[in-house]
Design an enzyme around this catalytic site. Structure first.
Site, short mmCIF file in Angstrom:
data_model
loop_
_atom_site.label_atom_id
_atom_site.label_comp_id
_atom_site.label_asym_id
_atom_site.label_seq_id
_atom_site.Cartn_x
_atom_site.Cartn_y
_atom_site.Cartn_z
N ASP A 92 34.34 11.93 -4.72
CA ASP A 92 34.24 12.16 -5.99
C ASP A 92 36.12 11.84 -5.57
OD1 ASP A 92 31.88 11.96 -6.73
OD2 ASP A 92 32.10 13.96 -5.99
N GLU A 125 27.71 9.13 -16.00
CA GLU A 125 28.32 11.15 -15.74
C GLU A 125 29.54 10.41 -14.66
OE1 GLU A 125 26.19 13.12 -12.18
OE2 GLU A 125 26.35 11.35 -11.43
O1 FUB Z 1 29.40 14.88 -6.16
C1 FUB Z 1 28.10 15.69 -7.17
C2 FUB Z 1 28.36 14.63 -8.68
O2 FUB Z 1 27.92 13.02 -7.81
C3 FUB Z 1 29.53 13.86 -8.83
O3 FUB Z 1 29.92 15.07 -9.51
C4 FUB Z 1 28.64 12.90 -9.10
O4 FUB Z 1 30.11 12.40 -10.34
C5 FUB Z 1 27.91 12.27 -8.74
O5 FUB Z 1 29.06 11.11 -7.35
#
Ligand code: FUB
Length: 449
Positions: A33, A210
């Site tokens: 991320d 997301e």
């Molecule tokens: O790293 C945990 C979660 O996985 C993140 O918050 C999302 O964006 C995905 O990458």
């Protein structure tokens, strides 16, 4: 010598030690991320930090496990420094310190202060009786920290993957994800909402969305996000002339991971005139995609402002110094047959990869090697060849001039072999490493002196 060793030990402990260039960028721990930002002329990357599930916990073994955040910096995209932990779950009052839920973060500068936004599970229920994910802010005077977490998460926000954008008029916006992508204005103090959260409309309705990341270029606001169109996430974007929308879907920035990593997560940054996409894959953990590693590749726009799709590379960005051990397994391109990469030790993947050349004219090409100003005279190759073999290093391309031939003696143990260059080299060159005869060679690195 003893003092030097202790210095390295201390630097490793506090995390200030140089890492290599190439993809993945971080090579001694998992990272995911990535949010890349330029502060004071330096590139900062704020990733999340995947770890193995600690023993004696009831945590799911097949899920994300994340206890803290590091920050990494680079001035040239070649040398990276890990500045160590900046925020951790057991130092934030409102975070459930047994939840290991420190997911994707962001960081932004305003009036000389640095605001680090991070999601995590709350240890207390809100007024509606909900625990779940909150988003907190930690504030610092310098981008490397120290960061001081606010005692409570931002009121009115539940969700993950915070992203902050400050427009030219000074208005700040907070984006986050909660199935949908949500936006709200932030007050000048950067820690409170200044408007009701609004779900961003006109984005794909089917499949998880997301990880919002919004940036502006030439008056176009790009809202980028991972979305599951098929089975796993790919990076998509929508555009608008306003940070709050309405947005119009505009395309795909990166297709689904060739390594089958279920998640991806992006940020976009312009550094020294070039745009870059930061993202993640599971290069060091091919069998478990919740242990990820951050990568960067160059990004280009078409004249109408649309984004050209990015194909993930092993080579990544930045010049590689000729005098370093060059891991040519991070090649820019390779022959269709006879060349491959493999882990040196599949039980300890952070040891990295080797290149295997097997078959006449098998080759790998490695771009942007910086020979500097000193005239380098010879090459050292760490390799082995059970039957004995020889390789050539050429300049520019497979038909380019041969600058050295290296004979690798018969033997199944790693050897370091040296050979003189046919011409003294300075400046930046692309190299092709090619098998001269048919016997297979395993190569760990090459290095010029
Ligand atoms: O790293 C945990 C979660 O996985 C993140 O918050 C999302 O964006 C995905 O990458």
């Amino acid at each position: 010598m003893k003092n030097f060793k202790s210095l390295i030990f201390v630097l490793t402990l506090i995390g200030v030690i140089n890492l290599s260039a190439q993809n993945p960028i971080v090579r001694n721990q998992f990272s995911a991320d990535p949010t890349a930002r330029v502060f004071n002329g330096k590139l900062y990357v704020f990733p999340s930090h995947d770890i193995a599930v600690p023993p004696n916990t009831n945590l799911r073994k097949d899920w994300f496990c994340m206890a803290d955040y590091h920050v990494f910096t680079s001035e040239n995209l070649t040398d990276w420094t890990d500045h160590g932990v900046i925020v951790s779950q057991n130092k934030v009052k409102w975070v459930d310190s047994t939840s290991y839920s420190m997911w994707a973060p962001d960081c932004i500068e305003r009036n000389g202060k640095y605001y680090f936004y991070f999601p995590a599970n709350k240890n207390i229920a809100d007024a509606n009786g909900r625990k779940g994910f909150g988003i907190g802010v930690a504030i610092a005077d310098k981008p490397e920290g120290p960061y001081f977490p606010q005692p409570e998460p931002i009121k009115g926000v539940s969700g993950i993957d915070p992203n902050v954008f400050i427009d030219k008029d000074g208005q700040a916006y907070l984006y986050w994800a909660m199935g949908n992508i949500v936006v709200a204005k932030l007050k000048d103090n950067m820690t409170e909402l200044a408007s009701e959260p609004t779900i961003i409309a006109n984005l794909p309705q089917k499949g998880l969305k997301e990880g919002p990341f919004l940036f502006e270029r030439n008056g176009i606001y790009y809202l980028t996000f991972p979305h599951v169109e098929n089975k796993i996430e790919r990076l998509e974007y929508a555009i608008s002339d306003n940070p709050m929308g309405p947005f119009k879907m505009a395309g795909v920035v990166m297709d689904e991971s060739p390594m089958n990593c279920w998640t991806n997560h992006q940020s976009f940054v312009q550094f020294k005139g070039q745009w870059y996409l930061f993202y993640h894959q599971n290069a060091y953990s091919p069998k478990f995609d919740k242990n990820r590693s951050i990568c960067a590749d160059s990004l280009f726009f078409n004249s109408d402002g649309t984004i050209r799709k990015v194909t993930p590379t092993l080579r990544g960005v930045g010049l590689t110094k000729a005098t370093n051990k060059i891991k040519i397994d991070r090649y820019s391109s390779k022959s269709d047959t006879g060349s491959s990469g493999a882990f040196l030790d599949s039980l300890n993947t952070f040891n990295g990869w080797k290149t295997v050349l097997n078959g006449k004219d098998a080759w790998v090409k490695y771009n942007a090697v910086d020979f500097g100003k000193e005239q380098l005279k010879s090459v050292e190759v760490k390799a082995f060849s059970e039957k004995g073999s020889s390789l050539q290093i050429r300049l520019d391309n497979v038909d380019g001039p041969v600058i050295v031939e290296v004979n690798v003696p018969i033997g199944a143990a790693w050897n370091s072999v040296e050979a003189k260059l046919t011409k003294l080299l300075t400046g930046v060159h692309n190299l092709v490493v090619m098998l001269k005869d048919g016997n297979s060679i395993d190569i760990e690195w090459i290095k010029f002196q």
